[in-house]
Write a protein that holds these residues in place. Structure first.
Motif, mmCIF file in Angstrom:
data_model
loop_
_atom_site.group_PDB
_atom_site.id
_atom_site.type_symbol
_atom_site.label_atom_id
_atom_site.label_comp_id
_atom_site.label_asym_id
_atom_site.label_seq_id
_atom_site.Cartn_x
_atom_site.Cartn_y
_atom_site.Cartn_z
ATOM 1 N N ALA A 130 0.834 -1.205 0.000
ATOM 2 C CA ALA A 130 0.000 0.000 0.000
ATOM 3 C C ALA A 130 0.863 1.248 0.000
ATOM 4 O O ALA A 130 0.570 2.229 -0.707
ATOM 5 C CB ALA A 130 -0.934 -0.012 1.207
ATOM 6 N N GLN A 131 1.929 1.222 0.762
ATOM 7 C CA GLN A 131 2.828 2.372 0.796
ATOM 8 C C GLN A 131 3.470 2.605 -0.567
ATOM 9 O O GLN A 131 3.603 3.742 -1.027
ATOM 10 C CB GLN A 131 3.905 2.151 1.855
ATOM 11 N N ALA A 132 3.878 1.517 -1.217
ATOM 12 C CA ALA A 132 4.504 1.652 -2.535
ATOM 13 C C ALA A 132 3.524 2.253 -3.538
ATOM 14 O O ALA A 132 3.896 3.090 -4.378
ATOM 15 C CB ALA A 132 4.986 0.290 -3.016
ATOM 16 N N ARG A 133 2.270 1.840 -3.469
ATOM 17 C CA ARG A 133 1.258 2.365 -4.378
ATOM 18 C C ARG A 133 1.010 3.855 -4.118
ATOM 19 O O ARG A 133 0.941 4.670 -5.049
ATOM 20 C CB ARG A 133 -0.042 1.580 -4.226
ATOM 21 N N LEU A 134 0.881 4.213 -2.836
ATOM 22 C CA LEU A 134 0.625 5.614 -2.495
ATOM 23 C C LEU A 134 1.815 6.502 -2.811
ATOM 24 O O LEU A 134 1.654 7.696 -3.090
ATOM 25 C CB LEU A 134 0.263 5.720 -1.010
ATOM 26 N N ALA A 135 3.015 5.920 -2.759
ATOM 27 C CA ALA A 135 4.210 6.717 -3.053
ATOM 28 C C ALA A 135 4.215 7.218 -4.494
ATOM 29 O O ALA A 135 4.874 8.224 -4.809
ATOM 30 C CB ALA A 135 5.456 5.892 -2.777
ATOM 31 N N SER A 136 3.495 6.531 -5.366
ATOM 32 C CA SER A 136 3.429 6.959 -6.763
ATOM 33 C C SER A 136 2.068 7.538 -7.139
ATOM 34 O O SER A 136 1.788 7.771 -8.317
ATOM 35 C CB SER A 136 3.739 5.762 -7.680
ATOM 36 N N ASP A 137 1.233 7.784 -6.142
ATOM 37 C CA ASP A 137 -0.101 8.349 -6.368
ATOM 38 C C ASP A 137 0.000 9.874 -6.277
ATOM 39 O O ASP A 137 0.320 10.434 -5.216
ATOM 40 C CB ASP A 137 -1.072 7.810 -5.314
ATOM 41 N N ALA A 138 -0.275 10.570 -7.383
ATOM 42 C CA ALA A 138 -0.097 12.024 -7.436
ATOM 43 C C ALA A 138 -0.996 12.744 -6.435
ATOM 44 O O ALA A 138 -0.563 13.689 -5.759
ATOM 45 C CB ALA A 138 -0.368 12.533 -8.858
ATOM 46 N N ALA A 139 -2.254 12.314 -6.338
ATOM 47 C CA ALA A 139 -3.179 12.973 -5.405
ATOM 48 C C ALA A 139 -2.722 12.790 -3.973
ATOM 49 O O ALA A 139 -2.781 13.732 -3.155
ATOM 50 C CB ALA A 139 -4.592 12.409 -5.596
ATOM 51 N N TYR A 140 -2.248 11.607 -3.657
ATOM 52 C CA TYR A 140 -1.780 11.354 -2.290
ATOM 53 C C TYR A 140 -0.538 12.187 -1.993
ATOM 54 O O TYR A 140 -0.419 12.792 -0.918
ATOM 55 C CB TYR A 140 -1.464 9.870 -2.117
ATOM 56 N N GLN A 141 0.399 12.224 -2.929
ATOM 57 C CA GLN A 141 1.622 12.982 -2.715
ATOM 58 C C GLN A 141 1.326 14.476 -2.583
ATOM 59 O O GLN A 141 1.989 15.183 -1.821
ATOM 60 C CB GLN A 141 2.600 12.727 -3.857
ATOM 61 N N SER A 142 0.313 14.942 -3.326
ATOM 62 C CA SER A 142 -0.067 16.348 -3.205
ATOM 63 C C SER A 142 -0.604 16.639 -1.805
ATOM 64 O O SER A 142 -0.257 17.671 -1.202
ATOM 65 C CB SER A 142 -1.125 16.691 -4.264
ATOM 66 N N GLN A 143 -1.435 15.734 -1.293
ATOM 67 C CA GLN A 143 -1.978 15.930 0.055
ATOM 68 C C GLN A 143 -0.866 15.807 1.100
ATOM 69 O O GLN A 143 -0.859 16.531 2.101
ATOM 70 C CB GLN A 143 -3.068 14.894 0.331
ATOM 71 N N LEU A 144 0.065 14.912 0.848
ATOM 72 C CA LEU A 144 1.191 14.753 1.763
ATOM 73 C C LEU A 144 2.012 16.040 1.830
ATOM 74 O O LEU A 144 2.410 16.481 2.920
ATOM 75 C CB LEU A 144 2.065 13.581 1.302
ATOM 76 N N GLU A 145 2.245 16.667 0.665
ATOM 77 C CA GLU A 145 3.001 17.909 0.635
ATOM 78 C C GLU A 145 2.232 19.020 1.346
ATOM 79 O O GLU A 145 2.829 19.836 2.074
ATOM 80 C CB GLU A 145 3.296 18.308 -0.811
ATOM 81 N N ARG A 146 0.901 19.081 1.135
ATOM 82 C CA ARG A 146 0.107 20.093 1.843
ATOM 83 C C ARG A 146 0.192 19.891 3.362
ATOM 84 O O ARG A 146 0.281 20.864 4.122
ATOM 85 C CB ARG A 146 -1.356 20.029 1.379
ATOM 86 N N ALA A 147 0.157 18.643 3.792
ATOM 87 C CA ALA A 147 0.260 18.357 5.231
ATOM 88 C C ALA A 147 1.623 18.779 5.762
ATOM 89 O O ALA A 147 1.733 19.389 6.832
ATOM 90 C CB ALA A 147 0.017 16.871 5.493
ATOM 91 N N HIS A 148 2.681 18.458 4.996
ATOM 92 C CA HIS A 148 4.031 18.849 5.422
ATOM 93 C C HIS A 148 4.158 20.372 5.504
ATOM 94 O O HIS A 148 4.719 20.901 6.475
ATOM 95 C CB HIS A 148 5.068 18.301 4.443
ATOM 96 N N GLU A 149 3.665 21.057 4.466
ATOM 97 C CA GLU A 149 3.775 22.514 4.440
ATOM 98 C C GLU A 149 2.962 23.141 5.570
ATOM 99 O O GLU A 149 3.415 24.097 6.229
ATOM 100 C CB GLU A 149 3.297 23.039 3.087
ATOM 101 N N ALA A 150 1.755 22.623 5.809
ATOM 102 C CA ALA A 150 0.923 23.136 6.897
ATOM 103 C C ALA A 150 1.599 22.901 8.244
ATOM 104 O O ALA A 150 1.544 23.755 9.141
ATOM 105 C CB ALA A 150 -0.451 22.462 6.877
#
Length: 483
Positions: A130-150
């Motif tokens: 699941a982690q490998a799949r999410l690591a290449s999921d653009a929507a997930y990575q975008s949300q991850l970046e928003r969480a990091h920035e916030a």
């Protein structure tokens, strides 16, 4: 040559092996004590035989009935020892039965650990996928970046607010220490709230000009206002960060659900519960064995009620006044027939003192060994309770673990020190899944100064995202967590 590591299961197996070695040493000491007890009883009977022989040489003393009292005492002692042998045999059988039960439980536990390992491997494999799949999921990575920035923004805002609050305390104390300034401040001088008139207003104005109140009031007012504004901003940024992290956590949970990870997680929990139940049964049998071995120790050392009664019975008869008089007379007479019998009695006395000394030393050694075995048993229990044999557990230095165990067995290290040493050596290394993946890297309420909502369950703050371990002392085998 590199340092050789050892798995948690191997380390606990080393502890179990040390406990078995300690038990063998204890069994040998019990056998030695039993043999010494038998020798001591034999010496009492030999002493009785020598005194009988002396009595036959002195017919006049036979009339006192001393020899008859010895016969009765030996017969009664024999009955006590017969009861003692039956009771000791029963305890030995109970020990054998309990040990067989414990061995069966240990085998059952080993099999259950294998099942738990398999369940943990399935969970870890699914989480890693699941982690490998999410690591290449653009929507997930975008949300991850928003969480990091916030989160970065919230942390920065919290730092600035904290810095200004500390500055308010430091600089504000200087204003508050000035009684004239605080007098005017509390009266609201220079603001619409100031109500004084006439002479009082004139005097207040004179004081204000004297201390430069106008500029100081503005500085102090700004000092008091900026801290709360920055803290309010920090709290808004924290709420925004938490909302972004909640959104990330929701994606984590959706991915876990899509891959059937909650069911695998539940299966892992069930295997852990089964292991916990076996451990409880092991603890109960170990306590039963400890009590039985303490009973056996009493039989081995002659401290049980039957052995004490037998020895007391015979010793009392041997200490009768008629026999004491017989022995004194034999030692005083020049009759050659007495000489060998008296020499035999002297040798028996010497042997009795030697055996008493050996028994005392052996019992002291046994007490230390028994305490060490209890400590080893408790150590096994604590290591199991702390899940130090869960999948992914290992110790950095096998030789160091072996040395610490050896020092513990030899009495050079106590249990608490050993546990601290093992804690320093312990590492948890999940095979595939990353416990800090996604929302697992966040710990709400501790990254910034706000109160937060604390740690919550799996897949969220404190749960480790895809790593749901509880850490040292926590429950269950998980792919995340730490020691």
């Amino acid at each position: 040559m590199g340092v050789s590591m050892i798995t948690g299961r191997q380390a606990i197996a080393e502890v179990a092996q040390a406990a078995r070695g300690q038990q063998r040493a204890l069994d040998e000491l019990d056998a030695q004590l039993s043999e010494l007890r038998t020798q001591q009883q034999a010496l009492l009977h030999q002493r009785a035989e020598q005194l009988r022989s002396l009595a036959k040489l002195r017919i006049e003393l036979l009339e006192t009935g001393a020899s008859g009292s010895l016969d009765r005492a030996e017969a009664e002692a024999a009955q006590w020892l017969k009861q003692r042998d039956a009771a000791a045999a029963l305890v030995e059988q109970q020990i054998a039965d309990a040990q067989a039960g414990l061995d069966a439980l240990e085998r059952e536990r080993a099999a259950q650990v294998e099942r738990l390992q398999a369940a943990a491997d399935r969970l870890d494999t699914a989480e890693a996928a699941a982690q490998a799949r999410l690591a290449s999921d653009a929507a997930y990575q975008s949300q991850l970046e928003r969480a990091h920035e916030a989160e970065r923004t919230a942390l920065h805002a919290d730092e600035k607010a904290t810095e200004r609050e500390q500055e308010q305390v430091t600089k504000g104390s200087r204003y508050q220490a000035d009684p004239l300034f605080m007098y005017l401040w509390q009266r609201g001088y220079g603001t619409a709230d100031y109500a004084a008139r006439g002479l009082f207003a004139w005097l207040d104005g004179k004081v204000a000009r004297l201390i430069g109140y106008a500029d100081s009031r503005l500085s102090y007012q700004r000092l008091l206002e900026i801290g709360p504004r920055l803290r309010a901003h920090a709290e808004r940024m924290q709420q925004r960060a938490e909302a972004e992290i909640d959104a990330l956590r929701a994606l984590d949970e959706a991915a876990r659900a899509a891959d059937g990870i909650p069911a695998l997680d539940h299966a892992c929990d069930q295997e852990q519960e089964a292991l916990d139940e076996i451990d409880q049964r092991i603890d109960a049998v170990q306590q039963q064995l400890q009590a039985l071995r303490e009973q056996r120790a009493l039989f081995a050392s002659g401290q049980d009620a039957q052995s004490r009664a037998a020895i007391d019975q015979l010793a009392q008869a041997l200490g009768a006044s008629a026999l004491k008089a017989l022995e004194r007379a034999a030692r005083a007479t020049p009759m050659p027939e007495d000489d060998q019998l008296v020499a035999n009695l002297v040798e028996i006395d010497r042997q009795q003192r030697r055996i008493s000394f050996l028994r005392e030393q052996t019992e002291t050694t046994r007490a230390k060994q028994q305490e060490r075995l209890k400590e080893l048993t408790q150590l096994q229990r604590e290591l199991r309770q702390r899940r130090m044999d869960r999948p992914g557990s290992e110790f950095d230095d096998k030789a160091m673990v072996a040395m610490m165990l050896a020092n513990f067995v030899n009495g050079l290290l106590d249990r608490r020190s050993l546990l601290r040493g093992l804690e320093e050596q312990y590492r948890y290394r999940p095979p595939r899944a990353n416990p800090a993946f996604g929302s697992g890297s966040y710990r709400r309420g501790s990254s910034w100064g706000g109160s937060g909502r604390g740690s919550s369950g799996r897949g969220g703050f404190g749960g480790g995202g895809f790593g749901t371990g509880d850490g040292f002392g926590g429950g269950g085998f998980r792919t995340g967590g730490g020691f």
